[in-house]
Design an enzyme around this catalytic site. Structure first.
Site, PDB file in Angstrom:
ATOM      1  N   GLN A   1      -5.416  -0.233  -4.536  1.00 24.26           N
ATOM      2  CA  GLN A   1      -6.032  -1.352  -5.249  1.00 24.26           C
ATOM      3  C   GLN A   1      -6.800  -0.901  -6.493  1.00 24.26           C
ATOM      4  O   GLN A   1      -6.807  -1.589  -7.514  1.00 24.26           O
ATOM      5  CB  GLN A   1      -6.941  -2.125  -4.295  1.00 24.26           C
ATOM      6  CG  GLN A   1      -7.475  -3.417  -4.915  1.00 24.26           C
ATOM      7  CD  GLN A   1      -8.167  -4.288  -3.904  1.00 24.26           C
ATOM      8  OE1 GLN A   1      -7.795  -4.323  -2.729  1.00 24.26           O
ATOM      9  NE2 GLN A   1      -9.196  -4.999  -4.335  1.00 24.26           N
TER      10      GLN A   1
ATOM     11  N   CYS B   1       0.844  -1.189   0.000  1.00 24.91           N
ATOM     12  CA  CYS B   1       0.000   0.000   0.000  1.00 24.91           C
ATOM     13  C   CYS B   1       0.881   1.240   0.000  1.00 24.91           C
ATOM     14  O   CYS B   1       1.838   1.327   0.755  1.00 24.91           O
ATOM     15  CB  CYS B   1      -0.902  -0.072   1.218  1.00 24.91           C
ATOM     16  SG  CYS B   1      -1.066   1.412   2.152  1.00 24.91           S
ATOM     17  N   GLU B   2       0.562   2.196  -0.886  1.00 22.78           N
ATOM     18  CA  GLU B   2       1.422   3.372  -1.004  1.00 22.78           C
ATOM     19  C   GLU B   2       1.215   4.364   0.134  1.00 22.78           C
ATOM     20  O   GLU B   2       1.961   5.321   0.256  1.00 22.78           O
ATOM     21  CB  GLU B   2       1.233   4.054  -2.355  1.00 22.78           C
ATOM     22  CG  GLU B   2      -0.075   4.790  -2.530  1.00 22.78           C
ATOM     23  CD  GLU B   2      -0.175   5.437  -3.917  1.00 22.78           C
ATOM     24  OE1 GLU B   2       0.657   5.127  -4.781  1.00 22.78           O
ATOM     25  OE2 GLU B   2      -1.098   6.243  -4.099  1.00 22.78           O
ATOM     26  N   HIS B   3       0.197   4.146   0.948  1.00 22.73           N
ATOM     27  CA  HIS B   3      -0.033   5.077   2.067  1.00 22.73           C
ATOM     28  C   HIS B   3       0.708   4.670   3.314  1.00 22.73           C
ATOM     29  O   HIS B   3       1.015   5.511   4.153  1.00 22.73           O
ATOM     30  CB  HIS B   3      -1.527   5.167   2.368  1.00 22.73           C
ATOM     31  CG  HIS B   3      -2.327   5.590   1.191  1.00 22.73           C
ATOM     32  ND1 HIS B   3      -3.227   4.759   0.551  1.00 22.73           N
ATOM     33  CD2 HIS B   3      -2.330   6.742   0.498  1.00 22.73           C
ATOM     34  CE1 HIS B   3      -3.745   5.398  -0.482  1.00 22.73           C
ATOM     35  NE2 HIS B   3      -3.221   6.596  -0.534  1.00 22.73           N
ATOM     36  N   HIS B   4       0.960   3.370   3.473  1.00 22.45           N
ATOM     37  CA  HIS B   4       1.625   2.898   4.692  1.00 22.45           C
ATOM     38  C   HIS B   4       2.858   2.050   4.422  1.00 22.45           C
ATOM     39  O   HIS B   4       3.587   1.712   5.336  1.00 22.45           O
ATOM     40  CB  HIS B   4       0.637   2.072   5.539  1.00 22.45           C
ATOM     41  CG  HIS B   4      -0.576   2.838   5.960  1.00 22.45           C
ATOM     42  ND1 HIS B   4      -1.745   2.843   5.230  1.00 22.45           N
ATOM     43  CD2 HIS B   4      -0.789   3.647   7.029  1.00 22.45           C
ATOM     44  CE1 HIS B   4      -2.636   3.613   5.838  1.00 22.45           C
ATOM     45  NE2 HIS B   4      -2.082   4.112   6.922  1.00 22.45           N
TER      46      HIS B   4
ATOM     47  N   HIS C   1      -5.541  -5.889   3.016  1.00 17.73           N
ATOM     48  CA  HIS C   1      -4.554  -4.820   3.203  1.00 17.73           C
ATOM     49  C   HIS C   1      -4.048  -4.902   4.645  1.00 17.73           C
ATOM     50  O   HIS C   1      -4.836  -4.755   5.578  1.00 17.73           O
ATOM     51  CB  HIS C   1      -5.203  -3.456   2.971  1.00 17.73           C
ATOM     52  CG  HIS C   1      -5.628  -3.248   1.544  1.00 17.73           C
ATOM     53  ND1 HIS C   1      -5.253  -2.151   0.799  1.00 17.73           N
ATOM     54  CD2 HIS C   1      -6.396  -4.004   0.716  1.00 17.73           C
ATOM     55  CE1 HIS C   1      -5.762  -2.240  -0.418  1.00 17.73           C
ATOM     56  NE2 HIS C   1      -6.471  -3.358  -0.487  1.00 17.73           N
TER      57      HIS C   1
ATOM     58  N   CYS D   1      -2.425  -2.814   6.220  1.00 19.30           N
ATOM     59  CA  CYS D   1      -2.584  -1.547   6.947  1.00 19.30           C
ATOM     60  C   CYS D   1      -3.962  -1.465   7.606  1.00 19.30           C
ATOM     61  O   CYS D   1      -4.175  -0.667   8.509  1.00 19.30           O
ATOM     62  CB  CYS D   1      -2.356  -0.352   6.028  1.00 19.30           C
ATOM     63  SG  CYS D   1      -3.435  -0.318   4.610  1.00 19.30           S
TER      64      CYS D   1
HETATM   65 ZN   LIG Z   1      -2.551   1.557   3.627  1.00 17.22          ZN
END
Ligand SMILES: [Zn+2]
Length: 244
Positions: free
Chosen positions: A177, A136-139, A205, A207
Site C-alpha cells: 500500500q 498484496c505482493e507478499h501473499h 488487506h 491477507c
Molecule cells: Zn499480504
C-alpha cells in the site's frame, strides 16, 4: 511486538531493494524470509521488475502461466480433468496478464490529456472514494480499498475520470500500500507539473482478514502530502472534505 522486532522492521523499511541471495534465503540486510514472516515491507518506489520483463509477449506469458498454474494445481492433488477445473489455468493466466496485473506493463498506462485551467479554479480539487482492487505482493491475495486524491492546479487540469484510471493502473500490480500511494502521487506530480498533490488510501488487506491474524475489522491508511498539502492547515481542509 518486542522492541527488537520493531527495530528490525524499521531497518528493513529503509532498504531500497530487498534481494535474495542464492541458497540461504537471506536478504541484503541479513534477515531471512522466515524472520520477515508476515510483515509487509516497503522496499522502494519502483515496482521491482526484471530487466527482461517484457521479452515474452502477453500471449507467451499467458501460455507459460497456464502451464505453471496447472502444475501448482496438480501438486495440490486436484483432479485436473474435472469439468469445473479444467479451464482454470487458462482463466488464471488471462486474468493475471489482461486484468489484475496488467498495470505491470507500461503499454497499459492510461493516456492522459491536460487542459488549461480556464476556470481559474485555484483551490484544491478532491476526487474521493475511488474504489480499487489490488493484490498484496507478499501473499497474492486482494487488497480492496478507496483512494482519495487531491491537487491544486499549477495551470493545467486533468479529466477527473483519469484520476480513477491512474489509481487502477498502479493498483493492477502486485503491490504494497505504501508503494501504491507514492506511485500514484509521483505520477500525478509529473503529469500536473506541481508538487501540490495529496493521496490518501484506506484499504483492507485480505491477507490480514482472511488468513494469518484473521482480523476483519482493521484497515490500513496511508497518505502522501506534497508541496502545499504538507501543512497542518491544508491537511485539515482536505480531511474535512473527506470527513476523515
Ligand atoms: Zn499480504
Amino acid at each position: 511486538m518486542s522492541s527488537l522486532r520493531q527495530h528490525k522492521k524499521k531497518s528493513i523499511m529503509k532498504t531500497d531493494i530487498l534481494k535474495q541471495k542464492n541458497g540461504n534465503q537471506t536478504t541484503t540486510n541479513s534477515f531471512s524470509i522466515d524472520d520477515i514472516g508476515d510483515d509487509h515491507l516497503f522496499t522502494g518506489l519502483k515496482t521491482p521488475m526484471k530487466a527482461d520483463a517484457f521479452k515474452l509477449s502477453d500471449t507467451e506469458k499467458k501460455e507459460r502461466i497456464a502451464i505453471l498454474f496447472e502444475e501448482i494445481r496438480a501438486v495440490m492433488g486436484l483432479y485436473l480433468t474435472d469439468d469445473s477445473l479444467k479451464g482454470t489455468p487458462k482463466r488464471v493466466a488471462k486474468m493475471y496478464i489482461d486484468e489484475i496485473y496488467s498495470g505491470l506493463n507500461p503499454k497499459n498506462k492510461p493516456k492522459v490529456a491536460l487542459f488549461d485551467n480556464k476556470y481559474q479554479y485555484n483551490q484544491m480539487l478532491v476526487e474521493k472514494d475511488i474504489t480499487f482492487y489490488s493484490n498484496c505482493e507478499h501473499h497474492f491475495v486482494p487488497i480492496i480499498g478507496k483512494a482519495h486524491i487531491s491537487y491544486i492546479s499549477a495551470g493545467k487540469v486533468i479529466g477527473v475520470s483519469k484520476l480513477n484510471r491512474i489509481v487502477h493502473y498502479y493498483a493492477q500490480r502486485p503491490q504494497v500500500q505504501e508503494r501504491l500511494t507514492n506511485q500514484i502521487a509521483e505520477e500525478l506530480k509529473g503529469i500536473l507539473g506541481t508538487e501540490d498533490v495529496a493521496v490518501i488510501i484506506d484499504a483492507k488487506h485480505l491477507c490480514v482478514s482472511s488468513r494469518g491474524i484473521k482480523d476483519d475489522a482493521s484497515a490500513t491508511l496511508t497518505a502522501f502530502y506534497g508541496g502545499i498539502f504538507n501543512t497542518s492547515a491544508k491537511i485539515a481542509e482536505l480531511q474535512n472534505y473527506l470527513k476523515l
